[in-house]
Design a protein around this motif. Structure first.
Motif, PDB file in Angstrom:
ATOM      1  N   SER A  37      29.640 -75.623-134.295  1.00 46.58           N
ATOM      2  CA  SER A  37      28.962 -74.493-134.651  1.00 46.58           C
ATOM      3  C   SER A  37      28.710 -73.865-135.821  1.00 46.58           C
ATOM      4  O   SER A  37      29.504 -73.896-136.893  1.00 46.58           O
ATOM      5  CB  SER A  37      29.806 -73.332-133.798  1.00 46.58           C
ATOM      6  N   PRO A  38      27.414 -73.443-136.351  1.00 47.35           N
ATOM      7  CA  PRO A  38      27.172 -73.104-137.593  1.00 47.35           C
ATOM      8  C   PRO A  38      27.622 -71.648-137.402  1.00 47.35           C
ATOM      9  O   PRO A  38      27.510 -70.862-138.513  1.00 47.35           O
ATOM     10  CB  PRO A  38      25.458 -72.967-137.449  1.00 47.35           C
ATOM     11  N   GLN A  39      27.810 -70.972-136.398  1.00 44.46           N
ATOM     12  CA  GLN A  39      28.516 -69.606-136.433  1.00 44.46           C
ATOM     13  C   GLN A  39      29.812 -69.369-135.947  1.00 44.46           C
ATOM     14  O   GLN A  39      30.363 -70.235-135.388  1.00 44.46           O
ATOM     15  CB  GLN A  39      27.573 -68.642-135.478  1.00 44.46           C
ATOM     16  N   PRO A  40      30.538 -68.387-136.205  1.00 40.52           N
ATOM     17  CA  PRO A  40      31.964 -68.169-135.862  1.00 40.52           C
ATOM     18  C   PRO A  40      31.925 -68.098-134.118  1.00 40.52           C
ATOM     19  O   PRO A  40      31.116 -67.827-133.688  1.00 40.52           O
ATOM     20  CB  PRO A  40      32.283 -66.793-136.398  1.00 40.52           C
ATOM     21  N   VAL A  41      32.873 -68.915-133.565  1.00 42.22           N
ATOM     22  CA  VAL A  41      32.933 -69.290-132.248  1.00 42.22           C
ATOM     23  C   VAL A  41      34.042 -67.982-131.785  1.00 42.22           C
ATOM     24  O   VAL A  41      35.192 -68.090-132.290  1.00 42.22           O
ATOM     25  CB  VAL A  41      33.594 -70.770-131.981  1.00 42.22           C
ATOM     26  N   SER A  42      33.615 -67.516-130.644  1.00 38.91           N
ATOM     27  CA  SER A  42      34.435 -66.451-130.163  1.00 38.91           C
ATOM     28  C   SER A  42      35.603 -66.824-129.090  1.00 38.91           C
ATOM     29  O   SER A  42      35.546 -68.107-128.784  1.00 38.91           O
ATOM     30  CB  SER A  42      33.710 -65.358-129.376  1.00 38.91           C
ATOM     31  N   ARG A  43      36.622 -66.160-129.106  1.00 40.74           N
ATOM     32  CA  ARG A  43      37.635 -66.433-128.271  1.00 40.74           C
ATOM     33  C   ARG A  43      37.131 -66.679-126.592  1.00 40.74           C
ATOM     34  O   ARG A  43      37.688 -67.789-126.016  1.00 40.74           O
ATOM     35  CB  ARG A  43      38.769 -65.233-128.207  1.00 40.74           C
ATOM     36  N   ALA A  44      36.199 -66.015-126.159  1.00 41.33           N
ATOM     37  CA  ALA A  44      35.494 -66.242-124.912  1.00 41.33           C
ATOM     38  C   ALA A  44      35.051 -67.669-124.861  1.00 41.33           C
ATOM     39  O   ALA A  44      35.137 -68.259-123.935  1.00 41.33           O
ATOM     40  CB  ALA A  44      34.562 -65.127-124.566  1.00 41.33           C
ATOM     41  N   ALA A  76      39.543 -66.834-139.299  1.00 40.63           N
ATOM     42  CA  ALA A  76      39.161 -65.783-138.487  1.00 40.63           C
ATOM     43  C   ALA A  76      38.236 -64.839-139.044  1.00 40.63           C
ATOM     44  O   ALA A  76      38.407 -64.149-139.899  1.00 40.63           O
ATOM     45  CB  ALA A  76      40.457 -64.650-137.954  1.00 40.63           C
ATOM     46  N   VAL A  77      36.917 -64.843-138.700  1.00 41.68           N
ATOM     47  CA  VAL A  77      35.792 -64.030-139.136  1.00 41.68           C
ATOM     48  C   VAL A  77      34.870 -63.591-138.076  1.00 41.68           C
ATOM     49  O   VAL A  77      34.641 -64.447-137.219  1.00 41.68           O
ATOM     50  CB  VAL A  77      35.224 -64.933-140.382  1.00 41.68           C
ATOM     51  N   ALA A  78      34.295 -62.387-138.372  1.00 44.86           N
ATOM     52  CA  ALA A  78      33.223 -61.892-137.258  1.00 44.86           C
ATOM     53  C   ALA A  78      33.548 -62.014-135.843  1.00 44.86           C
ATOM     54  O   ALA A  78      32.657 -62.312-135.153  1.00 44.86           O
ATOM     55  CB  ALA A  78      31.897 -62.381-137.729  1.00 44.86           C
ATOM     56  N   GLY A  79      34.885 -61.805-135.533  1.00 44.26           N
ATOM     57  CA  GLY A  79      35.489 -61.747-133.980  1.00 44.26           C
ATOM     58  C   GLY A  79      35.390 -63.121-133.537  1.00 44.26           C
ATOM     59  O   GLY A  79      35.504 -63.553-132.355  1.00 44.26           O
ATOM     60  N   GLY A  80      35.533 -64.119-134.433  1.00 40.65           N
ATOM     61  CA  GLY A  80      35.779 -65.667-133.955  1.00 40.65           C
ATOM     62  C   GLY A  80      36.359 -66.511-135.097  1.00 40.65           C
ATOM     63  O   GLY A  80      36.948 -65.974-136.042  1.00 40.65           O
ATOM     64  N   TRP A  81      36.398 -67.728-134.962  1.00 39.81           N
ATOM     65  CA  TRP A  81      36.935 -68.516-135.881  1.00 39.81           C
ATOM     66  C   TRP A  81      35.647 -69.490-136.173  1.00 39.81           C
ATOM     67  O   TRP A  81      34.764 -69.848-135.799  1.00 39.81           O
ATOM     68  CB  TRP A  81      37.662 -69.429-135.187  1.00 39.81           C
ATOM     69  N   GLN A  82      35.905 -69.778-137.825  1.00 37.27           N
ATOM     70  CA  GLN A  82      34.929 -70.809-138.298  1.00 37.27           C
ATOM     71  C   GLN A  82      35.593 -71.634-139.360  1.00 37.27           C
ATOM     72  O   GLN A  82      36.691 -71.184-140.026  1.00 37.27           O
ATOM     73  CB  GLN A  82      33.872 -69.862-139.054  1.00 37.27           C
ATOM     74  N   HIS A  83      35.067 -73.001-139.331  1.00 33.81           N
ATOM     75  CA  HIS A  83      35.544 -73.892-140.540  1.00 33.81           C
ATOM     76  C   HIS A  83      35.215 -73.459-142.041  1.00 33.81           C
ATOM     77  O   HIS A  83      33.607 -72.633-141.992  1.00 33.81           O
ATOM     78  CB  HIS A  83      35.100 -74.992-140.438  1.00 33.81           C
ATOM     79  N   ARG A  84      36.098 -73.144-142.874  1.00 35.86           N
ATOM     80  CA  ARG A  84      35.492 -72.549-144.478  1.00 35.86           C
ATOM     81  C   ARG A  84      36.219 -73.424-145.170  1.00 35.86           C
ATOM     82  O   ARG A  84      37.511 -73.622-145.353  1.00 35.86           O
ATOM     83  CB  ARG A  84      35.814 -71.045-144.482  1.00 35.86           C
ATOM     84  N   THR A  85      35.350 -73.737-146.489  1.00 35.29           N
ATOM     85  CA  THR A  85      35.906 -74.469-147.607  1.00 35.29           C
ATOM     86  C   THR A  85      36.878 -73.325-148.220  1.00 35.29           C
ATOM     87  O   THR A  85      36.685 -72.116-148.175  1.00 35.29           O
ATOM     88  CB  THR A  85      34.903 -74.820-148.520  1.00 35.29           C
ATOM     89  N   ARG A  86      38.056 -74.018-148.801  1.00 36.79           N
ATOM     90  CA  ARG A  86      39.256 -73.204-149.257  1.00 36.79           C
ATOM     91  C   ARG A  86      38.462 -72.700-150.872  1.00 36.79           C
ATOM     92  O   ARG A  86      37.693 -73.528-151.339  1.00 36.79           O
ATOM     93  CB  ARG A  86      40.336 -74.111-149.587  1.00 36.79           C
ATOM     94  N   PRO A  87      38.912 -71.544-151.277  1.00 37.40           N
ATOM     95  CA  PRO A  87      38.390 -71.212-152.408  1.00 37.40           C
ATOM     96  C   PRO A  87      38.403 -71.771-153.606  1.00 37.40           C
ATOM     97  O   PRO A  87      37.636 -71.975-154.284  1.00 37.40           O
ATOM     98  CB  PRO A  87      38.949 -69.581-152.677  1.00 37.40           C
TER      99      PRO A  87
END
Length: 235
Positions: A37-44, A76-87
Protein backbone atom coordinates in the motif's frame (compact mmCIF):
# COMPACT_ATOMS: atom_id res chain seq x y z
CA UNK A 1 -21.53 -6.82 -20.17
CA UNK A 2 -19.21 -8.87 -17.98
CA UNK A 3 -20.12 -8.94 -14.32
CA UNK A 4 -17.52 -7.53 -11.91
CA UNK A 5 -15.47 -10.19 -10.22
CA UNK A 6 -16.22 -10.92 -6.62
CA UNK A 7 -13.26 -10.68 -4.27
CA UNK A 8 -11.82 -14.09 -3.36
CA UNK A 9 -12.98 -15.57 -0.09
CA UNK A 10 -10.15 -15.36 2.43
CA UNK A 11 -9.72 -17.93 5.16
CA UNK A 12 -8.98 -15.58 8.04
CA UNK A 13 -8.91 -18.12 10.83
CA UNK A 14 -6.54 -20.71 9.29
CA UNK A 15 -7.85 -23.12 11.89
CA UNK A 16 -6.31 -26.15 10.17
CA UNK A 17 -2.76 -24.85 10.73
CA UNK A 18 -0.63 -25.34 13.85
CA UNK A 19 -0.61 -22.30 16.12
CA UNK A 20 2.95 -21.20 15.30
CA UNK A 21 2.43 -21.59 11.55
CA UNK A 22 -0.88 -19.74 11.72
CA UNK A 23 0.80 -16.82 13.53
CA UNK A 24 3.52 -16.65 10.88
CA UNK A 25 0.91 -16.60 8.13
CA UNK A 26 -0.90 -13.73 9.82
CA UNK A 27 2.37 -11.83 10.17
CA UNK A 28 3.07 -12.34 6.47
CA UNK A 29 -0.37 -11.10 5.47
CA UNK A 30 -0.11 -7.98 7.59
CA UNK A 31 3.35 -7.08 6.34
CA UNK A 32 2.44 -7.85 2.71
CA UNK A 33 -0.52 -5.47 2.72
CA UNK A 34 1.44 -2.70 4.41
CA UNK A 35 4.28 -3.20 1.93
CA UNK A 36 1.93 -3.09 -1.07
CA UNK A 37 0.00 0.00 0.00
CA UNK A 38 1.26 3.51 -0.86
CA UNK A 39 -0.76 4.87 2.08
CA UNK A 40 -0.79 3.95 5.77
CA UNK A 41 -2.98 0.87 6.32
CA UNK A 42 -5.60 1.17 9.03
CA UNK A 43 -6.27 -1.31 11.81
CA UNK A 44 -9.69 -2.04 10.29
CA UNK A 45 -8.14 -3.07 6.97
CA UNK A 46 -5.52 -5.25 8.64
CA UNK A 47 -8.18 -6.93 10.78
CA UNK A 48 -9.83 -8.23 7.61
CA UNK A 49 -6.79 -10.44 6.95
CA UNK A 50 -6.45 -12.25 10.27
CA UNK A 51 -8.57 -14.32 12.61
CA UNK A 52 -10.81 -13.05 15.36
CA UNK A 53 -8.31 -14.11 18.01
CA UNK A 54 -5.34 -12.36 16.42
CA UNK A 55 -3.84 -9.47 18.37
CA UNK A 56 -2.72 -6.93 15.77
CA UNK A 57 -0.48 -5.07 18.18
CA UNK A 58 1.44 -8.25 18.97
CA UNK A 59 1.65 -9.15 15.28
CA UNK A 60 3.10 -5.72 14.52
CA UNK A 61 5.55 -6.06 17.44
CA UNK A 62 6.78 -9.40 16.09
CA UNK A 63 7.20 -8.00 12.57
CA UNK A 64 9.13 -5.00 13.87
CA UNK A 65 11.36 -7.27 15.94
CA UNK A 66 12.35 -9.08 12.76
CA UNK A 67 13.07 -5.77 11.01
CA UNK A 68 15.36 -4.45 13.72
CA UNK A 69 18.47 -4.97 11.56
CA UNK A 70 16.81 -3.84 8.34
CA UNK A 71 17.09 -0.29 6.90
CA UNK A 72 13.32 0.17 7.18
CA UNK A 73 10.66 -0.27 9.85
CA UNK A 74 6.90 -0.34 10.39
CA UNK A 75 5.77 3.02 11.71
CA UNK A 76 2.42 4.04 13.20
CA UNK A 77 1.35 7.11 11.24
CA UNK A 78 -1.90 8.85 10.24
CA UNK A 79 -4.06 6.30 12.01
CA UNK A 80 -2.41 3.25 10.42
CA UNK A 81 0.92 1.58 9.70
CA UNK A 82 3.42 2.17 6.93
CA UNK A 83 6.88 0.96 5.90
CA UNK A 84 9.39 3.78 6.27
CA UNK A 85 13.12 4.00 5.70
CA UNK A 86 15.06 4.53 8.91
CA UNK A 87 16.30 8.12 9.33
CA UNK A 88 19.94 6.97 9.22
CA UNK A 89 19.50 6.09 5.54
CA UNK A 90 17.78 9.33 4.46
CA UNK A 91 21.01 10.72 3.00
CA UNK A 92 21.57 7.57 0.96
CA UNK A 93 18.06 7.78 -0.50
CA UNK A 94 18.53 11.43 -1.45
CA UNK A 95 21.93 10.78 -2.99
CA UNK A 96 20.57 7.99 -5.18
CA UNK A 97 18.38 10.46 -7.14
CA UNK A 98 15.99 7.59 -7.79
CA UNK A 99 13.15 9.01 -5.74
CA UNK A 100 10.93 11.98 -6.53
CA UNK A 101 12.48 15.27 -5.42
CA UNK A 102 11.17 16.26 -2.01
CA UNK A 103 8.95 19.27 -1.56
CA UNK A 104 10.96 22.40 -0.69
CA UNK A 105 11.06 22.88 3.05
CA UNK A 106 8.23 24.85 4.58
CA UNK A 107 9.03 28.47 5.30
CA UNK A 108 8.90 29.45 8.98
CA UNK A 109 5.57 31.22 8.38
CA UNK A 110 4.09 28.25 6.50
CA UNK A 111 5.18 25.89 9.28
CA UNK A 112 3.70 28.00 12.09
CA UNK A 113 0.46 28.63 10.17
CA UNK A 114 0.15 24.90 9.57
CA UNK A 115 0.72 24.19 13.26
CA UNK A 116 -1.88 26.80 14.18
CA UNK A 117 -4.41 25.13 11.89
CA UNK A 118 -3.55 21.81 13.53
CA UNK A 119 -4.21 23.16 17.02
CA UNK A 120 -7.24 25.37 16.43
CA UNK A 121 -9.07 23.76 13.50
CA UNK A 122 -11.51 24.44 12.05
CA UNK A 123 -10.13 27.98 11.75
CA UNK A 124 -10.67 30.80 9.25
CA UNK A 125 -7.95 32.70 7.45
CA UNK A 126 -9.05 35.82 9.29
CA UNK A 127 -8.61 34.14 12.66
CA UNK A 128 -5.13 33.02 11.63
CA UNK A 129 -4.28 36.55 10.55
CA UNK A 130 -5.39 37.92 13.92
CA UNK A 131 -3.30 35.34 15.69
CA UNK A 132 -0.11 36.24 13.83
CA UNK A 133 -0.74 39.98 13.82
CA UNK A 134 -0.33 40.05 10.04
CA UNK A 135 -2.33 38.89 7.07
CA UNK A 136 -2.09 35.19 6.27
CA UNK A 137 -2.42 35.37 2.51
CA UNK A 138 -4.72 33.30 0.37
CA UNK A 139 -1.63 32.24 -1.62
CA UNK A 140 -0.07 30.74 1.51
CA UNK A 141 -3.24 28.76 2.28
CA UNK A 142 -3.45 27.68 -1.37
CA UNK A 143 0.14 26.39 -1.21
CA UNK A 144 -0.61 24.32 1.89
CA UNK A 145 -3.72 22.94 0.22
CA UNK A 146 -1.82 22.14 -2.96
CA UNK A 147 0.70 20.13 -0.93
CA UNK A 148 -2.12 18.14 0.65
CA UNK A 149 -1.56 19.43 4.19
CA UNK A 150 -4.75 21.48 4.51
CA UNK A 151 -8.33 21.02 3.35
CA UNK A 152 -11.66 22.81 3.54
CA UNK A 153 -13.57 22.58 6.79
CA UNK A 154 -17.18 23.55 7.50
CA UNK A 155 -18.30 27.11 6.92
CA UNK A 156 -17.80 29.30 9.98
CA UNK A 157 -20.93 30.49 11.85
CA UNK A 158 -19.48 34.01 11.72
CA UNK A 159 -21.19 36.69 9.66
CA UNK A 160 -20.55 36.01 6.00
CA UNK A 161 -19.89 32.31 6.65
CA UNK A 162 -16.18 32.39 5.76
CA UNK A 163 -14.35 29.20 4.86
CA UNK A 164 -12.53 27.31 7.59
CA UNK A 165 -9.49 25.10 7.17
CA UNK A 166 -8.44 21.81 8.75
CA UNK A 167 -5.43 19.55 8.47
CA UNK A 168 -5.64 16.38 6.40
CA UNK A 169 -4.40 12.81 6.83
CA UNK A 170 -1.59 13.87 4.48
CA UNK A 171 -0.42 16.33 7.16
CA UNK A 172 -0.20 13.50 9.70
CA UNK A 173 1.55 11.21 7.23
CA UNK A 174 4.11 13.81 6.13
CA UNK A 175 5.14 14.71 9.67
CA UNK A 176 4.96 11.16 11.01
CA UNK A 177 2.10 11.81 13.46
CA UNK A 178 -0.30 9.00 14.27
CA UNK A 179 -3.00 11.43 15.47
CA UNK A 180 -3.25 15.13 16.29
CA UNK A 181 -2.43 14.21 19.88
CA UNK A 182 1.15 13.79 18.70
CA UNK A 183 1.50 17.52 17.98
CA UNK A 184 4.11 19.23 20.20
CA UNK A 185 2.78 20.67 23.44
CA UNK A 186 1.35 24.12 22.83
CA UNK A 187 3.16 25.45 25.88
CA UNK A 188 6.50 24.57 24.30
CA UNK A 189 5.64 26.52 21.17
CA UNK A 190 4.39 29.46 23.23
CA UNK A 191 7.64 29.50 25.22
CA UNK A 192 9.53 29.56 21.91
CA UNK A 193 7.44 32.51 20.74
CA UNK A 194 5.98 30.61 17.79
CA UNK A 195 2.29 30.55 18.75
CA UNK A 196 0.13 32.59 21.09
CA UNK A 197 -3.10 31.01 22.23
CA UNK A 198 -3.94 34.10 24.27
CA UNK A 199 -3.64 36.31 21.19
CA UNK A 200 -5.85 34.00 19.15
CA UNK A 201 -8.54 33.97 21.82
CA UNK A 202 -8.42 37.71 22.52
CA UNK A 203 -11.83 39.24 21.80
CA UNK A 204 -10.65 42.81 21.12
CA UNK A 205 -8.47 42.04 18.10
CA UNK A 206 -9.45 44.11 15.07
CA UNK A 207 -11.00 42.33 12.10
CA UNK A 208 -8.80 41.70 9.11
CA UNK A 209 -9.79 44.19 6.37
CA UNK A 210 -11.70 42.54 3.54
CA UNK A 211 -11.90 39.15 5.23
CA UNK A 212 -15.66 38.80 4.93
CA UNK A 213 -15.75 39.77 1.28
CA UNK A 214 -12.73 37.69 0.29
CA UNK A 215 -13.74 34.57 2.14
CA UNK A 216 -17.47 34.52 1.41
CA UNK A 217 -17.38 35.58 -2.25
CA UNK A 218 -14.47 33.61 -3.61
CA UNK A 219 -16.46 31.86 -6.29
CA UNK A 220 -15.03 28.54 -5.10
CA UNK A 221 -17.28 25.51 -5.05
CA UNK A 222 -18.14 24.23 -1.62
CA UNK A 223 -16.19 21.14 -0.59
CA UNK A 224 -16.98 18.32 1.79
CA UNK A 225 -15.02 18.85 5.00
CA UNK A 226 -12.08 16.53 5.57
CA UNK A 227 -12.43 13.80 8.16
CA UNK A 228 -9.26 14.14 10.20
CA UNK A 229 -7.70 11.03 11.74
CA UNK A 230 -7.68 11.38 15.50
CA UNK A 231 -10.33 14.12 15.56
CA UNK A 232 -10.15 17.87 15.24
CA UNK A 233 -8.62 18.59 18.60
CA UNK A 234 -6.05 17.22 21.01
CA UNK A 235 -8.64 16.56 23.70
Amino acid sequence: MAKPRSPPVLDRELADLPTAVRWRQWMGRVEALIFASPQPVSRADLAKLVGEGANLDLLIDDIRAELVDRPYDLVAVAGGWQHRTRPAFAGVIRASELTEPPRPELTPLEATVLLAIGYFQPVTRGELSKMFGREVSRDLIAALRSDGFVGAGPRSPQTGAPYTYVTTPGFLEHFGFQTLRDLPDLEVLEDAGLLSKARLLAEDLPAVPGEREEESDTGEEAEEPFSVYGGASKD
